[in-house]
Design an enzyme around this catalytic site. Structure first.
Site, PDB file in Angstrom:
ATOM      1  N   GLU A  62     -29.053 -28.068 -46.790  1.00  0.00           N
ATOM      2  CA  GLU A  62     -30.436 -28.282 -46.359  1.00  0.00           C
ATOM      3  C   GLU A  62     -31.462 -28.246 -47.488  1.00  0.00           C
ATOM      4  OE1 GLU A  62     -31.447 -25.687 -43.125  1.00  0.00           O
ATOM      5  OE2 GLU A  62     -29.925 -26.508 -41.802  1.00  0.00           O
ATOM      6  N   GLU A  78     -23.707 -27.589 -38.709  1.00  0.00           N
ATOM      7  CA  GLU A  78     -24.323 -26.441 -38.045  1.00  0.00           C
ATOM      8  C   GLU A  78     -24.943 -26.905 -36.742  1.00  0.00           C
ATOM      9  OE1 GLU A  78     -27.269 -24.152 -40.222  1.00  0.00           O
ATOM     10  OE2 GLU A  78     -26.039 -24.180 -42.029  1.00  0.00           O
TER      11      GLU A  78
END
Ligand code: FCB
Length: 450
Positions: A169, A353
């Protein structure tokens, strides 16, 4: 509902769960490790809820064997974890701390013995403090520092790890760490933000190049994506949604896969938008083997001039939200996977995720009843299947998270785990969602139709 033999997932689809080093390991300075920027961030009063730290977290550094036991009990076929850079290179570059490396060697060996595919992320937000002192993601040299660290890890673990991710991320690192100051290093500078993003991307590219020389398996990157829906069809709201999408989703995937930034970024950053050397774009767009997609929610946005710097404000929707105040919106996962396939072509995808923080009750007779998480898991997995039916090449799914853990600036207040952790005793207790996931895994997805 359609029920047929085709409703199982493809053979070899990975069923995993994810964690990250700083969130679960604890013992941040053990066995010669150096401090990370998160170690410091947690020690700066007022930055983390309740003044909590990752000093102990889930004590996974000592309890990793027990945790692999839980993975086996769940039936996971894959496990995504991250490596703490400052355990391995206490100063970030130079001297290697063999004891730190040994921790990861033991972990991946044991995963191999358990038949669980390790999926290692090199950078999940904890940067060696020594590198923060040298400018961290502001310093262009970080691409070399990261490549050096990556080489050490590939040489040590590529025999066992067949799936690597460079970064987790990058958008959150740049937006949370450099623009809004809510994550390490806690800066608030629109001038630093695009430089951080750019150097994260350059570091990724440099590590991929090292991998092509050193590694035999697969390497990719993990991004967090979110459909940006306009609150109304007004031209202003439509433009706001496009800006929000450029800022969060395309800021990273476009340079990685297409070789340039979305044009909206110059307008968003204004005078903070630098001129980047043209050669950087080749160095960023290196062929990768997969993209990992982290998905939690969508956002509905409206034009809002005061929302800095994107002028797009979030419109809270009715309906269910998690404890993070994130709307539960499974359709968005199918939508975003299809969008990646359409915009960027046939790159293999993993959901790296996906999960929900909920106010779980205390365990009763050895189980935590979390029906909302059970439904969340089922609905999101069905969304993955819809995207696959639509032609997207999704190869695996990783629930966030294996364990309740340290949720960054929210401390231990948010529980995302399939397994509950009692932080006072470190006792692990499975949740109903863990039991449900096992059924899904054992049936290779067929249980989603029950
Ligand atoms: C993601 C992070 C992960 C965790 C979840 C809830 O943004 O990658 O570490 O905090 O959110």
């Amino acid at each position: 509902m359609m029920a047929s033999a085709t409703r199982t997932f493809p053979k070899g689809f990975l069923w995993g769960a994810a964690t990250s080093a700083y969130q679960v390991e604890g013992s941040p300075l053990a066995d010669g490790a150096g401090p990370s920027n998160w170690h410091r961030f947690c020690r700066t009063p007022g930055l983390v809820k309740g003044g909590e730290t990752g000093d102990v977290a889930c004590d996974h550094y000592n309890r990793w064997k027990e945790d692999i036991g839980w993975m086996k009990e769940l039936g996971l076929t894959a496990y995504r974890f991250s490596i703490s850079w400052s355990r391995v290179l206490p100063e970030g570059t130079g001297r290697v701390n063999e004891k730190g490396l040994d921790f990861y060697r033991r972990l991946v060996d044991a995963l191999g013995e358990a038949g669980i595919e390790p999926n290692a992320t090199l950078f999940h937000w904890d940067l060696p403090a020594a590198l923060e002192d040298r400018g961290g993601w502001q310093n262009r040299e970080i691409a070399d520092w990261f490549a050096e660290y990556a080489r050490v890890m590939f040489r040590a673990l590529d025999g066992r790890v067949r799936m690597w991710a460079t970064l987790n991320e990058p958008w959150v690192v740049s937006d949370g760490g450099y623009l809004h100051g809510v994550l390490a290093p806690g800066h608030r500078s629109i001038f630093e933000t695009p430089l951080a993003s750019h150097n994260l991307l350059r570091a990724h590219g440099a590590a991929v190049d090292v991998y092509r020389a050193e590694g035999k398996h697969r390497i990719g990157i993990v991004v967090n994506l979110e459909p940006k829906h306009p609150a109304t069809r007004s031209p202003q709201d439509l433009a706001a949604a496009r800006r929000a999408d450029a800022y969060m989703n395309r800021q990273f995937l476009d340079p990685l896969l297409l070789g340039s930034y979305p044009e909206e970024l110059a307008g968003i950053y204004g005078e903070a938008w630098p001129e980047f050397p043209a050669a950087d774009f080749d160095a960023i767009r290196r062929p990768i083997d997969f993209v990992g997609v982290n998905y939690y929610s969508r956002s509905v946005v409206k034009h809002e001039p005061k929302a800095w710097p994107v002028a797009a404000g979030r419109v809270r929707q009715p309906g269910m939200h998690t404890e993070m105040d994130w709307e539960i919106y499974p359709d968005g996962l199918a939508e975003i996977l299809l969008w990646v396939g359409e915009r960027y072509g046939k790159v293999p995808l993993y959901v790296t995720e996906n999960g929900a923080a909920l106010a779980d009750p205390e365990p009763v007779e050895g189980i935590v009843h979390d029906p909302v998480r059970v439904a969340y898991l089922a609905d999101h997995l069905r969304a993955v299947r819809r995207a696959m039916d639509g032609g997207v090449d999704v190869r695996g799914y990783f629930a966030w998270s294996l364990l309740d853990n340290f949720e960054w600036s929210q401390g231990f207040s948010k529980r995302f785990g399939l397994i509950r952790v009692d932080y006072a005793t470190q006792k692990r207790t499975p949740k109903a969602s863990a039991r449900y996931y096992t059924k899904v895994i054992q049936s290779n997805g067929a249980a989603l139709d029950e």
